[in-house]
Structure formats: structure tokens, C-alpha cells
Write a protein that holds these residues in place. Sequence first.
Motif, PDB file in Angstrom:
ATOM      1  N   ASN A  48      25.578  73.151  51.172  1.00 12.84           N
ATOM      2  CA  ASN A  48      25.931  71.779  51.558  1.00 12.84           C
ATOM      3  C   ASN A  48      24.912  70.777  51.018  1.00 12.84           C
ATOM      4  O   ASN A  48      25.280  69.708  50.529  1.00 12.84           O
ATOM      5  CB  ASN A  48      26.002  71.640  53.075  1.00 12.84           C
ATOM      6  N   ALA A  49      23.640  71.111  51.109  1.00 16.40           N
ATOM      7  CA  ALA A  49      22.575  70.224  50.635  1.00 16.40           C
ATOM      8  C   ALA A  49      22.686  69.995  49.129  1.00 16.40           C
ATOM      9  O   ALA A  49      22.585  68.863  48.654  1.00 16.40           O
ATOM     10  CB  ALA A  49      21.210  70.802  50.995  1.00 16.40           C
ATOM     11  N   ASN A  94      15.611  74.870  52.724  1.00 12.58           N
ATOM     12  CA  ASN A  94      16.525  74.817  51.576  1.00 12.58           C
ATOM     13  C   ASN A  94      17.807  74.051  51.872  1.00 12.58           C
ATOM     14  O   ASN A  94      18.549  73.718  50.957  1.00 12.58           O
ATOM     15  CB  ASN A  94      16.868  76.231  51.114  1.00 12.58           C
ATOM     16  N   ALA A  95      18.063  73.784  53.136  1.00 15.30           N
ATOM     17  CA  ALA A  95      19.273  73.066  53.528  1.00 15.30           C
ATOM     18  C   ALA A  95      18.976  71.606  53.874  1.00 15.30           C
ATOM     19  O   ALA A  95      19.808  70.919  54.433  1.00 15.30           O
ATOM     20  CB  ALA A  95      19.930  73.767  54.717  1.00 15.30           C
ATOM     21  N   ALA A 125      24.295  66.625  44.358  1.00 12.81           N
ATOM     22  CA  ALA A 125      25.139  66.503  43.157  1.00 12.81           C
ATOM     23  C   ALA A 125      26.158  65.377  43.319  1.00 12.81           C
ATOM     24  O   ALA A 125      26.382  64.592  42.387  1.00 12.81           O
ATOM     25  CB  ALA A 125      25.850  67.823  42.891  1.00 12.81           C
ATOM     26  N   GLY A 126      26.743  65.253  44.499  1.00  6.18           N
ATOM     27  CA  GLY A 126      27.782  64.254  44.728  1.00  6.18           C
ATOM     28  C   GLY A 126      27.279  62.829  44.840  1.00  6.18           C
ATOM     29  O   GLY A 126      27.991  61.882  44.526  1.00  6.18           O
ATOM     30  N   GLU A 127      26.046  62.655  45.267  1.00  4.43           N
ATOM     31  CA  GLU A 127      25.497  61.315  45.482  1.00  4.43           C
ATOM     32  C   GLU A 127      24.434  60.938  44.455  1.00  4.43           C
ATOM     33  O   GLU A 127      23.732  59.945  44.609  1.00  4.43           O
ATOM     34  CB  GLU A 127      24.907  61.208  46.892  1.00  4.43           C
ATOM     35  N   ASN A 128      24.321  61.709  43.406  1.00  2.00           N
ATOM     36  CA  ASN A 128      23.260  61.558  42.406  1.00  2.00           C
ATOM     37  C   ASN A 128      23.101  60.139  41.868  1.00  2.00           C
ATOM     38  O   ASN A 128      21.998  59.711  41.596  1.00  2.00           O
ATOM     39  CB  ASN A 128      23.505  62.535  41.253  1.00  2.00           C
ATOM     40  N   THR A 129      24.168  59.412  41.731  1.00  2.00           N
ATOM     41  CA  THR A 129      24.088  58.060  41.162  1.00  2.00           C
ATOM     42  C   THR A 129      24.283  56.968  42.228  1.00  2.00           C
ATOM     43  O   THR A 129      24.492  55.811  41.888  1.00  2.00           O
ATOM     44  CB  THR A 129      25.136  57.878  40.055  1.00  2.00           C
ATOM     45  N   ARG A 130      24.190  57.325  43.482  1.00  2.00           N
ATOM     46  CA  ARG A 130      24.448  56.390  44.589  1.00  2.00           C
ATOM     47  C   ARG A 130      23.419  55.263  44.624  1.00  2.00           C
ATOM     48  O   ARG A 130      22.222  55.477  44.504  1.00  2.00           O
ATOM     49  CB  ARG A 130      24.427  57.157  45.907  1.00  2.00           C
ATOM     50  N   TYR A 160      29.852  66.333  52.928  1.00  2.00           N
ATOM     51  CA  TYR A 160      29.369  67.515  52.215  1.00  2.00           C
ATOM     52  C   TYR A 160      29.138  68.704  53.129  1.00  2.00           C
ATOM     53  O   TYR A 160      28.814  69.789  52.665  1.00  2.00           O
ATOM     54  CB  TYR A 160      28.088  67.177  51.449  1.00  2.00           C
ATOM     55  N   GLY A 161      29.292  68.522  54.428  1.00  2.00           N
ATOM     56  CA  GLY A 161      29.127  69.623  55.368  1.00  2.00           C
ATOM     57  C   GLY A 161      28.585  69.130  56.692  1.00  2.00           C
ATOM     58  O   GLY A 161      28.256  67.947  56.853  1.00  2.00           O
TER      59      GLY A 161
END
Length: 88
Positions: A66-67, A19-20, A72-77, A44-45
Amino acid sequence: MTGKLTSNVTNKNDPRSLNARVFIGNLNTGLVKKSDIEVIFAKYGKIVGCSVHKGFAFVQYMSERNARAAVAGENTRVIAGQPLVFLV
């Protein structure tokens, strides 16, 4: 990055470990290296493992939180002209 080497191990079968872990697909591994992935995702961790394969990579974090934050933070990278695909 802190200068410490990250393990290449991302294939542990422990459910908490699964899950991580973040799968990063559609990756141009001809241009993108392990160190590039670590720099992008370290914010992110703590990354405990990172492995890069032809066209994809895995980033192993300490926690599922963290995962999920990384996805969520890199979704559009877009890296090297290719939009990334993520799975946790």
C-alpha cells in the motif's frame, strides 16, 4: 474517508511497520490538515496511522504494498502550490 478516526501513531519500530510508512515532505501544514492527507492517501489502502508535523507528515499503512502504491500514485502531486516529496 469512512468516518473512522485514524490513529496519530506512526512511529512503531517493527520492521514491517517501517516499510509500510510513507514520509510526505515539503507539505504546507498551514493549509493542509490531517484529514486532507487521509482523504488523498486512503485510496491506496487502509491507513492505520497518520501524523502531521510542521512541514511534513507520515502515513502508516497496513502493508508495504500500500505504501509503495501511494508513493507511485502521488509522485507528481502538488498540494497548496508545493510539490510533495515522498520516501518509503
